[in-house]
Each structure stands twice: as C-alpha cells, then as structure tokens.
Design a protein around this motif. Structure first.
Motif, PDB file in Angstrom:
ATOM      1  N   MET A  97      90.421  22.665  32.217  1.00 44.67           N
ATOM      2  CA  MET A  97      89.787  21.935  31.056  1.00 44.67           C
ATOM      3  C   MET A  97      88.817  22.623  30.339  1.00 44.67           C
ATOM      4  N   ILE A  98      88.780  22.819  29.179  1.00 46.88           N
ATOM      5  CA  ILE A  98      87.308  23.539  28.580  1.00 46.88           C
ATOM      6  C   ILE A  98      86.852  22.781  27.388  1.00 46.88           C
ATOM      7  N   VAL A  99      85.541  22.709  27.486  1.00 42.51           N
ATOM      8  CA  VAL A  99      84.723  21.785  26.401  1.00 42.51           C
ATOM      9  C   VAL A  99      84.128  23.089  25.699  1.00 42.51           C
ATOM     10  N   SER A 100      84.362  23.101  24.272  1.00 42.86           N
ATOM     11  CA  SER A 100      83.297  23.924  23.448  1.00 42.86           C
ATOM     12  C   SER A 100      82.375  23.147  22.739  1.00 42.86           C
ATOM     13  N   MET A 101      81.324  23.873  22.688  1.00 41.63           N
ATOM     14  CA  MET A 101      80.045  22.931  22.121  1.00 41.63           C
ATOM     15  C   MET A 101      78.976  24.032  21.553  1.00 41.63           C
ATOM     16  N   ASP A 102      77.940  23.747  20.687  1.00 37.08           N
ATOM     17  CA  ASP A 102      77.079  24.534  20.281  1.00 37.08           C
ATOM     18  C   ASP A 102      75.899  24.293  21.354  1.00 37.08           C
ATOM     19  N   SER A 103      74.837  25.357  21.252  1.00 34.57           N
ATOM     20  CA  SER A 103      73.820  25.496  22.161  1.00 34.57           C
ATOM     21  C   SER A 103      72.573  24.798  21.792  1.00 34.57           C
ATOM     22  N   ASP A 104      72.855  24.393  20.396  1.00 38.24           N
ATOM     23  CA  ASP A 104      71.628  23.614  20.187  1.00 38.24           C
ATOM     24  C   ASP A 104      71.067  22.110  20.438  1.00 38.24           C
ATOM     25  N   ASP A 164      83.174  21.839  15.837  1.00 35.08           N
ATOM     26  CA  ASP A 164      83.902  22.756  17.400  1.00 35.08           C
ATOM     27  C   ASP A 164      83.618  21.937  18.718  1.00 35.08           C
ATOM     28  N   TYR A 165      83.250  20.849  18.570  1.00 26.81           N
ATOM     29  CA  TYR A 165      82.953  19.931  19.956  1.00 26.81           C
ATOM     30  C   TYR A 165      84.181  19.245  20.233  1.00 26.81           C
ATOM     31  N   ARG A 166      84.873  19.906  21.219  1.00 30.01           N
ATOM     32  CA  ARG A 166      86.314  19.415  21.696  1.00 30.01           C
ATOM     33  C   ARG A 166      86.491  19.865  23.016  1.00 30.01           C
ATOM     34  N   LEU A 167      87.454  19.281  23.588  1.00 34.56           N
ATOM     35  CA  LEU A 167      88.142  19.658  25.051  1.00 34.56           C
ATOM     36  C   LEU A 167      89.499  19.955  24.613  1.00 34.56           C
ATOM     37  N   MET A 168      89.748  21.193  25.410  1.00 32.95           N
ATOM     38  CA  MET A 168      91.122  21.504  25.276  1.00 32.95           C
ATOM     39  C   MET A 168      91.527  21.703  26.780  1.00 32.95           C
ATOM     40  N   SER A 169      92.750  21.611  26.937  1.00 35.81           N
ATOM     41  CA  SER A 169      93.356  21.785  28.424  1.00 35.81           C
ATOM     42  C   SER A 169      93.738  23.494  28.360  1.00 35.81           C
ATOM     43  N   LYS A 170      93.796  23.724  29.718  1.00 32.30           N
ATOM     44  CA  LYS A 170      94.250  25.027  29.995  1.00 32.30           C
ATOM     45  C   LYS A 170      95.594  25.305  29.247  1.00 32.30           C
ATOM     46  N   ARG A 171      96.589  24.343  29.244  1.00 36.90           N
ATOM     47  CA  ARG A 171      97.761  24.877  28.581  1.00 36.90           C
ATOM     48  C   ARG A 171      97.419  24.887  26.898  1.00 36.90           C
ATOM     49  N   ALA A 172      96.615  24.080  26.420  1.00 38.39           N
ATOM     50  CA  ALA A 172      96.448  24.152  25.141  1.00 38.39           C
ATOM     51  C   ALA A 172      95.919  25.434  24.692  1.00 38.39           C
ATOM     52  N   VAL A 173      94.863  26.036  25.818  1.00 40.09           N
ATOM     53  CA  VAL A 173      94.418  27.467  25.232  1.00 40.09           C
ATOM     54  C   VAL A 173      95.198  28.390  25.310  1.00 40.09           C
ATOM     55  N   ASP A 174      96.133  28.435  26.445  1.00 36.43           N
ATOM     56  CA  ASP A 174      97.190  29.270  26.653  1.00 36.43           C
ATOM     57  C   ASP A 174      98.228  29.426  25.428  1.00 36.43           C
ATOM     58  N   GLU A 175      98.282  28.229  24.919  1.00 33.85           N
ATOM     59  CA  GLU A 175      99.215  28.295  23.553  1.00 33.85           C
ATOM     60  C   GLU A 175      98.498  28.838  22.623  1.00 33.85           C
ATOM     61  N   LEU A 176      97.062  28.569  22.392  1.00 33.58           N
ATOM     62  CA  LEU A 176      96.129  29.074  21.352  1.00 33.58           C
ATOM     63  C   LEU A 176      96.117  30.749  21.238  1.00 33.58           C
ATOM     64  N   LYS A 177      96.573  31.288  22.496  1.00 29.51           N
ATOM     65  CA  LYS A 177      96.757  32.852  22.544  1.00 29.51           C
ATOM     66  C   LYS A 177      97.839  33.317  21.800  1.00 29.51           C
TER      67      LYS A 177
END
Length: 320
Positions: A97-104, A164-177
């Motif tokens: 699982m991958i969470v994307s977030m800002d650095s601030d 852009d603060y969200r969690l995505m599963s590996k499966r979702a990111v693979d589909e994003l590719k």
C-alpha cells in the motif's frame, strides 16, 4: 502478517521542512510498526523533483542516518504530478500500500492509521478529504470551491476537497500504469480506475516552513490542464455556443428584415460594433480552447518520458 506501507513525498526545494517531516513521520511509523499495523520494511520515499537547493543532499543524509528513509532523484524538474507518479511506480515495486502526501506537514499524519484501517477493510483507494476550510482566507476558500465546482461542471470526475493525500493499493497503482498520457492530472485519473474506495476526513494544518509551490497563477494553469486532460466537455460547449450564435443570428436577421419592410430601420453603428467585438472575442476564446486540446494532442503523440530517474538510494549507497 502486516503489509508494507510506503509514504511517497514529492519534493521541490523543501530543505526547510524535510528534517521535521522525517522526524514526525518516523515517530508515527514506528508506533504503527509496534502495533503490528504495518510491516517493519515500510519506508518513507522522497522524490526530488529537480530541486535547486540542497534537498537531495539532505535526503541522502537522512537516508544514511534513518533506516526508514529512501529516495529517488529525477534528472530535472518535471512538476508535482510527474514526481508523484514516479514515486508511486517506484513504491509499487516494494510496497503493498502506498500513501502520497506533501512534504509541508499540512496533511494530518495522525489519520494514517485510518487510511490503513480502510485498506485492511477492503478499500483499494482511500481519499483524504478536508473536513472544512475555515482556516483558509476568504479568497483561498472561494477560489478552492470555485475550482472543484468548475472541474465537475466541465465533466471531470473529482473528489471534493481532496488533493493528493490518499492511499492506493499496489493493485491500484499497477492499474494506474496503464494510463499512458503525458498530460497528468492524477486527481481526475485515479477515480477512473474504479475498485472499492473510501474517504477519511482530516483537518489540514499550517505549512511548517517555506513557501507554497502553488500560487494562484499556477493553480489556474493546473485547473486548465486538469480540464483539458480529462474532459472534452469544453469542446462540446463550443459547439453548443456556435449553435446558439446561429440561432441568435437567425432571430436578429428576422427582426432586421421586418424592420426594413416596415420602414423603421434605424441605422446605428453601436449595435454592429458591440456584436463584432462580442463574436470576435468569442471566436478567439474558442480558438484558444481548441488550441489547448491540439497542443495536448501534439505532446501526447511525441510520447516523451514523463520522468527520468537519475539516482536511487539503495543499500549499495550506504556501502560506498
């Protein structure tokens, strides 16, 4: 057994905040590891988007000192969305699982537990949604609401008050590719993936240090790119506008003919000038909108790489 979590953080000239960001995220992730919520091999993945300050050197130093930190460096500045995509794709090779977030540090890291809970409950994508915008200025709050309403009106599928603060599963990111477009607007693309989704509400804090990388001008461009990258509704609106203009011209033509036959025609230049200015401006605007789409087609046909990774921090880096 707990799954592996990677937190992806795009960085552009963020040397002022990275040390504190790493400190807080490390404390949070240690607690999550101790509770058995995430695996010990979970990591914080920084993506240096061609920074001109010492951001990359700081990431490298943090990597050497902190076992939870890793990073990649892009060959040049490619923009927030491309940097985020590079981080997601890199993380998907290692994480569940991958969470994307800002650095601030404006994104509330305390809701990471809720993100992970939703993931374990079956959600492939978990959106972080702001509870309110009471802390924002009137101008910022008004423009933000206008942004989301405009995007929806233009046919863009977007989650309200979600950045852009969200969690995505590996499966979702693979589909994003499988989404190959060069013109990226991830907030509009990710909802198209489908799968089970959920939301987590949070309070957005103040920026810890540094300046926002998204001033009003950049936000306007961002909105234009988002609309033209994910929706053709503006083109259809132009068609409808053209049809309305034709209808108006027919009605006005009938009015002029009747006036001429009745002998009451008033020869005035004001109406003519106004109509010429209006329709001339409308034509230029419509040409510009069409040009946006043509320009994007031009960029898509080139199929240039969306990002190039210049350097990765690996175990070999520590052994040098």
């Amino acid at each position: 057994m707990a799954d592996i979590l990677y937190i992806v953080i795009p960085c552009f000239n963020e040397e002022e905040v990275l040390t504190e960001t790493t400190k807080r995220l490390t404390e949070k992730m240690r607690k999550m590891m101790e509770s058995g919520k995430i695996a010990d091999s979970s990591r914080i993945l920084y993506v240096d988007d061609g920074s001109t300050d010492s951001t990359w050197h700081l990431i490298d130093r943090l990597y050497m000192d902190n076992g939870l930190v890793t990073g990649i460096k892009l060959s040049r500045n490619k923009g927030h969305q491309n940097a985020l995509l590079a981080g997601l794709f890199e993380a998907a090779d290692h994480a569940d699982m991958i969470v994307s977030m800002d650095s601030d540090l404006q994104d509330d890291i305390d809701v990471l537990d809720s993100f992970v809970d939703e993931y374990y409950n079956g959600s492939e994508i978990v959106y972080g949604v702001r509870k309110s915008r009471k802390k924002d200025s009137w101008f910022k709050r008004t423009t933000a609401v206008a942004f989301y309403k405009l995007m929806r009106a233009m046919g863009v599928e977007i989650v309200y008050n979600h950045a852009d603060y969200r969690l995505m599963s590996k499966r979702a990111v693979d589909e994003l590719k499988n989404y190959k477009e060069v013109n990226l607007f991830l907030r509009g693309i990710i909802p198209l993936i489908g799968f089970e989704t959920s939301t987590v509400e949070y309070d957005r804090g103040e920026r810890f240090a540094g300046k926002s990388k998204y001033p009003l001008k950049k936000m306007i461009y961002f909105a234009i790119d988002g609309i033209t990258s994910t929706s053709v509704r503006p083109i259809r609106m132009i068609t409808m506008f053209g049809l309305l203009c034709i209808l108006f011209s027919i009605i006005y033509g009938i009015y002029v003919i009747i006036g001429h036959v009745a002998g009451g025609t008033v020869q005035g230049w004001t109406t003519s000038v106004l109509l010429i200015c209006f329709f001339g401006g409308a034509q230029i605007m419509c040409t510009g909108i069409v040009g946006e789409y043509v320009g994007k087609i031009y960029l898509e046909t080139k199929a240039r790489p969306r990002f190039i990774i210049e350097e990765k921090l690996t175990d070999d880096s520590k052994n040098k």
